[in-house]
Design an enzyme around this catalytic site. Structure first.
Site, short mmCIF file in Angstrom:
data_model
loop_
_atom_site.label_atom_id
_atom_site.label_comp_id
_atom_site.label_asym_id
_atom_site.label_seq_id
_atom_site.Cartn_x
_atom_site.Cartn_y
_atom_site.Cartn_z
N HIS A 116 0.85 -1.19 0.00
CA HIS A 116 0.00 0.00 0.00
C HIS A 116 0.88 1.24 0.00
CE1 HIS A 116 1.07 -0.56 4.22
NE2 HIS A 116 0.84 0.74 4.40
N ASP A 118 0.72 5.16 1.95
CA ASP A 118 -0.02 5.68 3.10
C ASP A 118 -1.05 6.75 2.72
OD1 ASP A 118 1.22 3.95 4.83
OD2 ASP A 118 2.88 5.32 5.22
N HIS A 263 4.67 0.08 0.01
CA HIS A 263 5.36 -0.70 1.04
C HIS A 263 4.43 -1.76 1.60
CE1 HIS A 263 3.57 2.74 3.14
NE2 HIS A 263 3.44 1.96 4.21
N ARG A 278 6.60 6.93 14.49
CA ARG A 278 6.24 7.31 13.12
C ARG A 278 5.82 8.77 13.05
NH1 ARG A 278 1.09 7.02 9.87
NH2 ARG A 278 1.35 5.60 8.10
C1 OGA Z 1 3.10 2.36 8.13
C2 OGA Z 1 3.40 0.99 7.74
C3 OGA Z 1 4.95 -0.82 8.00
C4 OGA Z 1 5.76 -1.43 9.06
O1 OGA Z 1 3.58 2.81 9.19
O2 OGA Z 1 2.39 3.03 7.37
O3 OGA Z 1 2.85 0.51 6.80
O4 OGA Z 1 6.76 -2.08 8.70
N1 OGA Z 1 4.33 0.36 8.46
O5 OGA Z 1 5.40 -1.30 10.24
MN MN Z 2 1.84 2.08 5.64
#
Ligand code: OGA
Ligand code: MN
Length: 287
Positions: A116, A118, A263, A278
Site C-alpha cells: 500500500h 499511506d 510498502h 512514526r
Molecule cells: C506504516 C506501515 C509498515 C511497518 O507505518 O504506514 O505501513 O513495517 N508500516 O510497520
Molecule cells: Mn503504511
C-alpha cells in the site's frame, strides 16, 4: 556513524545504494543535531533520487525525529493519541504490537500487511512517512518497498495504455486496521479518488498509483474488468526486481516517498515486541 558536533553540513553527507530497485543509505549525518541548508538540500536530492532513505545508528529522541521530518514539510498531527510513556509530540504516532494493561500502545499492530501507500484513501495523502525503530523482532517484520516509477515505465504492452487518464477510488478503515485486500469496509469510512498514473511534484516523473490494500476500483470500468486490471497492476508493481526488503535494526530511521513507492510488511511472531515511532509529512492532492 561519526558524531558531528553542532550542525550537520553538506560536506559530510554521503549515500550508498540499498538495492537495484530503490533506496539509499545516507551517511555522515547525526540526527541529534540540526542540518544546515546545504546538508538538507543534499539529503532531499538523495531522497528524490533514491525514493527511500535510510539513516542507521540514530540514537535519537522524538524531538530529533520531528525536527528532521519538518525539513521535508509540515507534519500531520496524529488525531488519536494512545497511551504511551513517550508520546509527547502530537506529530508522533506509534506503530506497535505492544499491549500495556491489555491495551495496544500503537497502530497497525500485528503481522503481515499487503502492499500500500499511506493515506491513499484521503484527499491529500502524506508525501512521506518516517519510521524510527526502537524495538524489532528477531525474525520478520521486515518492510518491503516497491518502485512505482519503474512499475509504470515497465508496464507490459498489453496493459500499458489501459491505466492512462483513469481515476481509481481508494478506501481504508484505520480503526479496523485491515491488513489484507478484500476486508469489507464499514459504511462511511474515508474514500478518495485519484489518478491511476500520478506525476511526482518534485521530480516530474510518472508513477503507478494503485495498491492492493486500499484501491477499491477503477472508475468508469465494469467491476470485473476493473478487478482484473487492478490485479494485473498489483502483480506487476510487486515484482521482486522492483522491491527492496528492509531488515530492521534498532535505531534505523527510514523515510519513504508515498508518491512513488509502495510498502508492505512481512509477518512476525506475536510473542516478540516491535515498536516504531512514526511521523508523516503533509502531501499534496495527487495529479
Ligand atoms: C506504516 C506501515 C509498515 C511497518 O507505518 O504506514 O505501513 O513495517 N508500516 O510497520
Ligand atoms: Mn503504511
Amino acid at each position: 556513524m561519526t558524531a558531528t558536533a553542532g550542525l550537520n553540513n553538506a560536506s559530510r553527507v554521503g549515500s550508498i545504494p540499498l538495492s537495484p530497485a530503490l533506496g539509499a543509505e545516507i551517511t555522515g549525518v547525526d540526527l541529534r543535531h540540526p542540518l544546515d541548508e546545504d546538508a538538507m538540500r543534499a539529503v532531499k536530492q538523495i531522497w528524490n533520487d533514491g525514493l527511500v532513505i535510510l539513516l542507521r545508528g540514530q540514537d535519537i529522541g522524538e524531538d530529533d525525529q520531528v525536527r528532521f521530518a519538518q525539513y521535508f514539510g509540515p507534519l500531520n498531527q496524529s488525531k488519536k493519541q494512545r497511551a504511551h510513556h513517550n508520546a509527547a509530540n502530537p506529530a508522533v504516532m506509534w506503530i506497535s504490537n505492544i499491549r500495556e494493561n491489555g491495551k495496544l500502545v500503537g497502530a497497525l499492530p500485528d503481522g503481515e500487511m499487503n502492499f500500500h501507500t499511506d493515506q491513499s484513501h484521503q484527499e491529500t495523502p502524506c508525501s512521506g512517512t518516517m519510521l524510527h525503530a526502537l524495538e524489532v523482532p528477531s525474525v520478520g517484520g521486515n518492510t518491503l518497498f516497491a518502485n512505482c516509477y519503474t512499475a509504470y515505465e515497465t508496464l507490459p504492452d498489453d496493459i500499458k495504455a489501459k491505466p492512462e487518464g483513469k481515476l481509481a477510488t481508494h478506501g481504508y478503515d484505520y480503526d479496523n486496521a485491515s491488513t489484507q485486500r478484500g476486508t469489507v469496509l464499514r459504511e462511511g469510512v474515508p474514500h478518495a479518488t485519484h489518478p491511476v498514473v500520478r506525476t511526482h511534484p518534485e521530480t516530474g516523473r510518472k508513477s503507478l498509483y494503485v495498491n492492493r490494500l486500499m484501491t477499491l476500483r477503477i472508475e468508469g470500468m465494469d467491476p470485473a474488468e476493473s478487478e482484473d486490471l487492478l490485479n494485473d497492476l498489483f502483480d506487476h508493481s510487486e515484482r521482486p526486481e522492483f522491491v527492496y526488503e528492509h531488515v530492521w535494526k534498532p535505531h534505523d530511521l527510514l523515510l519513504w516517498d508515498n508518491r512513488c513507492t509502495l510498502h508492505a510488511r512481512t509477518d512476525f511472531s506475536a510473542a516478540e515486541r516491535r515498536l516504531m515511532r512514526r511521523v508523516t509529512i503533509l502531501g499534496e492532492r495527487p495529479f
